[in-house]
Design a protein around this motif. Structure first.
Motif, PDB file in Angstrom:
ATOM      1  N   PHE A  68       6.157  -2.002  -6.697  1.00 23.48           N
ATOM      2  CA  PHE A  68       5.269  -1.905  -5.545  1.00 23.48           C
ATOM      3  C   PHE A  68       5.912  -1.102  -4.415  1.00 23.48           C
ATOM      4  CE2 PHE A  68       7.333  -6.115  -4.789  1.00 23.48           C
ATOM      5  CZ  PHE A  68       7.944  -5.859  -3.577  1.00 23.48           C
ATOM      6  N   ARG A  69       5.026  -0.574  -3.576  1.00 19.21           N
ATOM      7  CA  ARG A  69       5.389  -0.019  -2.282  1.00 19.21           C
ATOM      8  C   ARG A  69       4.479  -0.698  -1.271  1.00 19.21           C
ATOM      9  NH1 ARG A  69       5.220   6.292  -0.151  1.00 19.21           N
ATOM     10  NH2 ARG A  69       5.436   5.798   2.063  1.00 19.21           N
ATOM     11  N   GLN A  70       5.042  -1.522  -0.410  1.00 15.47           N
ATOM     12  CA  GLN A  70       4.221  -2.383   0.440  1.00 15.47           C
ATOM     13  C   GLN A  70       4.430  -2.098   1.920  1.00 15.47           C
ATOM     14  OE1 GLN A  70       3.595  -6.412  -2.142  1.00 15.47           O
ATOM     15  NE2 GLN A  70       4.972  -6.486  -0.432  1.00 15.47           N
ATOM     16  N   ARG A  71       3.302  -2.037   2.643  1.00 15.35           N
ATOM     17  CA  ARG A  71       3.319  -2.117   4.096  1.00 15.35           C
ATOM     18  C   ARG A  71       2.606  -3.395   4.556  1.00 15.35           C
ATOM     19  NH1 ARG A  71       2.531   3.980   6.592  1.00 15.35           N
ATOM     20  NH2 ARG A  71       4.037   5.006   5.260  1.00 15.35           N
ATOM     21  N   VAL A  72       1.784  -3.920   3.674  1.00 13.78           N
ATOM     22  CA  VAL A  72       1.201  -5.241   3.891  1.00 13.78           C
ATOM     23  C   VAL A  72       1.385  -6.010   2.595  1.00 13.78           C
ATOM     24  CG1 VAL A  72      -0.496  -4.407   5.558  1.00 13.78           C
ATOM     25  CG2 VAL A  72      -1.088  -4.488   3.135  1.00 13.78           C
ATOM     26  N   GLN A  73       1.244  -7.336   2.665  1.00 13.71           N
ATOM     27  CA  GLN A  73       1.452  -8.142   1.471  1.00 13.71           C
ATOM     28  C   GLN A  73       0.220  -8.096   0.575  1.00 13.71           C
ATOM     29  OE1 GLN A  73       4.247  -9.824   0.447  1.00 13.71           O
ATOM     30  NE2 GLN A  73       3.094 -10.059  -1.451  1.00 13.71           N
ATOM     31  N   LEU A  74       0.398  -7.594  -0.649  1.00 14.94           N
ATOM     32  CA  LEU A  74      -0.646  -7.663  -1.657  1.00 14.94           C
ATOM     33  C   LEU A  74      -0.344  -8.843  -2.570  1.00 14.94           C
ATOM     34  CD1 LEU A  74      -1.060  -3.858  -2.404  1.00 14.94           C
ATOM     35  CD2 LEU A  74      -2.307  -5.266  -0.778  1.00 14.94           C
ATOM     36  N   THR A  75      -1.194  -9.071  -3.557  1.00 12.94           N
ATOM     37  CA  THR A  75      -1.105 -10.319  -4.325  1.00 12.94           C
ATOM     38  C   THR A  75      -0.812 -10.115  -5.803  1.00 12.94           C
ATOM     39  OG1 THR A  75      -3.504 -10.246  -4.686  1.00 12.94           O
ATOM     40  CG2 THR A  75      -2.714 -11.450  -2.755  1.00 12.94           C
TER      41      THR A  75
ATOM     42  N   TYR B  59      -0.522   3.274   3.471  1.00  7.87           N
ATOM     43  CA  TYR B  59      -1.053   2.757   2.207  1.00  7.87           C
ATOM     44  C   TYR B  59       0.001   1.902   1.525  1.00  7.87           C
ATOM     45  CZ  TYR B  59       1.706   6.572   0.211  1.00  7.87           C
ATOM     46  OH  TYR B  59       2.737   7.410  -0.129  1.00  7.87           O
ATOM     47  N   SER B  60      -0.463   1.049   0.640  1.00 11.84           N
ATOM     48  CA  SER B  60       0.390   0.211  -0.194  1.00 11.84           C
ATOM     49  C   SER B  60      -0.147   0.243  -1.613  1.00 11.84           C
ATOM     50  CB  SER B  60       0.390  -1.247   0.303  1.00 11.84           C
ATOM     51  OG  SER B  60       0.746  -1.318   1.661  1.00 11.84           O
ATOM     52  N   PHE B  61       0.720  -0.008  -2.580  1.00  8.06           N
ATOM     53  CA  PHE B  61       0.248  -0.184  -3.952  1.00  8.06           C
ATOM     54  C   PHE B  61       1.245  -1.051  -4.705  1.00  8.06           C
ATOM     55  CE2 PHE B  61       2.662   3.835  -3.970  1.00  8.06           C
ATOM     56  CZ  PHE B  61       3.602   3.586  -4.971  1.00  8.06           C
ATOM     57  N   GLU B  62       0.745  -1.690  -5.737  1.00  2.98           N
ATOM     58  CA  GLU B  62       1.599  -2.474  -6.637  1.00  2.98           C
ATOM     59  C   GLU B  62       0.901  -2.588  -7.977  1.00  2.98           C
ATOM     60  OE1 GLU B  62       2.024  -6.129  -4.504  1.00  2.98           O
ATOM     61  OE2 GLU B  62       0.116  -6.940  -5.188  1.00  2.98           O
TER      62      GLU B  62
ATOM     63  N   LYS C 232      -1.524  -1.402 -14.267  1.00  4.90           N
ATOM     64  CA  LYS C 232      -2.681  -2.115 -13.740  1.00  4.90           C
ATOM     65  C   LYS C 232      -2.246  -2.830 -12.473  1.00  4.90           C
ATOM     66  CE  LYS C 232      -4.675  -2.990 -18.313  1.00  4.90           C
ATOM     67  NZ  LYS C 232      -5.775  -2.028 -18.195  1.00  4.90           N
ATOM     68  N   GLY C 233      -3.038  -2.679 -11.412  1.00  4.11           N
ATOM     69  CA  GLY C 233      -2.669  -3.318 -10.162  1.00  4.11           C
ATOM     70  C   GLY C 233      -3.681  -3.063  -9.075  1.00  4.11           C
ATOM     71  N   GLU C 234      -3.162  -2.815  -7.857  1.00  2.00           N
ATOM     72  CA  GLU C 234      -4.030  -2.674  -6.699  1.00  2.00           C
ATOM     73  C   GLU C 234      -3.384  -1.743  -5.683  1.00  2.00           C
ATOM     74  OE1 GLU C 234      -6.650  -5.774  -4.084  1.00  2.00           O
ATOM     75  OE2 GLU C 234      -4.493  -6.172  -4.182  1.00  2.00           O
ATOM     76  N   GLY C 235      -4.227  -0.923  -5.055  1.00  2.00           N
ATOM     77  CA  GLY C 235      -3.772  -0.086  -3.953  1.00  2.00           C
ATOM     78  C   GLY C 235      -4.597  -0.378  -2.718  1.00  2.00           C
ATOM     79  N   GLU C 236      -3.999  -0.168  -1.551  1.00  2.00           N
ATOM     80  CA  GLU C 236      -4.713  -0.421  -0.305  1.00  2.00           C
ATOM     81  C   GLU C 236      -4.450   0.711   0.676  1.00  2.00           C
ATOM     82  OE1 GLU C 236      -5.843  -3.950   2.781  1.00  2.00           O
ATOM     83  OE2 GLU C 236      -3.932  -4.104   1.710  1.00  2.00           O
TER      84      GLU C 236
END
Length: 345
Positions: free
Chosen positions: A238-245, A170-173, A159-163
């Motif tokens: 996570f794999r981040q290119r921008v900061q997710l929360t 893209y990013s996801f965590e 459970k999380g978020e992708g962008e």
């Protein structure tokens, strides 16, 4: 556990003593798959054309059986004994999750944030089973007991978020709790110490004086696997290119655990009269309404809910072939069904 193994060996030895004189040997394959967002052929990979849907599930059974038909007690008959290989795969996800992973395949999703929610429940096992039956008047029942030895497992949730970003990145965590024999997320080999389980199949048939036949059945009732010392990953990835929360830190803890895996049963009720039949089925939240027509050895069926057609040829209880699809092109079908049974008599 030693006692269970001894019981299995005794069952095989006893069966071997009676098979030569009284048994009919047969083989069978029974497979069914339904995928809401993509074609069954693309169920594991290829979500670039994903549509609306929240489930993808499949089960396959293939085995060898001996028809015994041996009286046991008070009209109860030991009908057969067999060994079986089985695969079960259940994937449930939110629509945004399907769209996001489709973006990873096709690079075509609009920018924005997508909540991720996915659950997987998969099993590979061997089974030893025995079947008992009894006829009384215009009714009869059938009960099959399955003892299972697990071989592979996928069980967990994320459970999380992708962008998706404007530049195509893209990013996801997501929080992860995942038990496995093979880690499909990080492509690692896992471990299992032991896995034993059971399930029950039951059928009840009744023929009314009007000529209407009623059948009630449950397949894989009480379906459970008890796993010991299975590899587990838990934490936040996570794999981040921008900061997710969603993740405070990128941390996944690997370990081992014992747990009980529960798998869904399949329920059916059907009515038939002369050459016509109608049924209602439920399998892990998916419903079917098959309408059938029989002519000699051929049965044609149309599932109103799944919009799938099937054809079946059957010769008594010993030989049968059935195939069903919801699209004339199997590569685009979201519903597959295949069944083959052949006994030497």
């Amino acid at each position: 556990m030693l006692l269970l193994r001894l019981r299995l060996l005794i069952a095989f030895a006893f069966a071997a003593n009676v098979l030569v004189a009284s048994a009919n040997l047969g083989v069978y394959v029974d497979a069914k798959a339904i995928s809401e967002p993509v074609a069954v052929q693309q169920m594991i990979e290829g979500w670039e054309r994903s549509g609306v849907g929240e489930r993808a599930q499949a089960k396959v059974r293939t085995g060898t059986a001996f028809k015994l038909n041996m009286p046991v007690y008070a009209g109860v008959v030991w009908s057969d004994i067999g060994v079986e290989k089985r695969w079960d795969y259940y994937l449930k996800f939110s629509r945004d999750t399907a769209r996001f992973y489709g973006r990873l395949e096709a690079q075509s999703l609009d920018e924005g944030r997508y909540p991720l929610d996915l659950n997987v429940n998969g099993l590979e096992a061997k089974a030893l089973y025995v079947t008992f039956s009894q006829a009384f008047g215009q009714a009869n029942w059938y009960l099959r007991l399955n003892l299972l030895k697990g071989q592979a497992v996928q069980y967990g949730s994320l459970k999380g978020e992708g962008e998706v970003l404007a530049d195509g990145g893209y990013s996801f965590e997501y929080d992860l709790d995942y038990q496995y024999s093979r880690d499909q997320l990080l492509k690692r080999q896992g471990e299992i110490e032991n896995g034993y389980g059971y399930s029950i199949d039951a059928v009840f048939d009744l023929l009314f004086s009007s000529g209407v036949g009623l059948q009630l059945s449950v397949t894989d009732g009480l379906y459970q696997m008890h796993w010991q010392n299975v590899s587990r990953s838990e934490g936040c990835l996570f794999r981040q290119r921008v900061q997710l929360t969603h993740c405070d830190q990128n941390f996944v803890q690997d370990g081992r655990r014992d747990f009980v895996q529960a798998l869904p049963a399949e329920y059916k009720v059907s009515l038939d009269y002369q050459s016509l039949s109608v049924g209602l089925q439920e399998w892990n939240g998916l419903h079917s309404l098959p309408l059938g027509w029989q002519f000699k050895n051929i049965t044609l069926q149309y599932d109103v809910f799944q919009q799938a057609s099937s054809v079946k040829w059957q010769q008594g209880e010993y030989r049968a072939v059935s195939i069903g699809l919801d699209h004339y092109d199997p590569r685009q079908a979201k519903y597959w069904q295949l069944s083959l049974k052949y006994f030497w008599i």
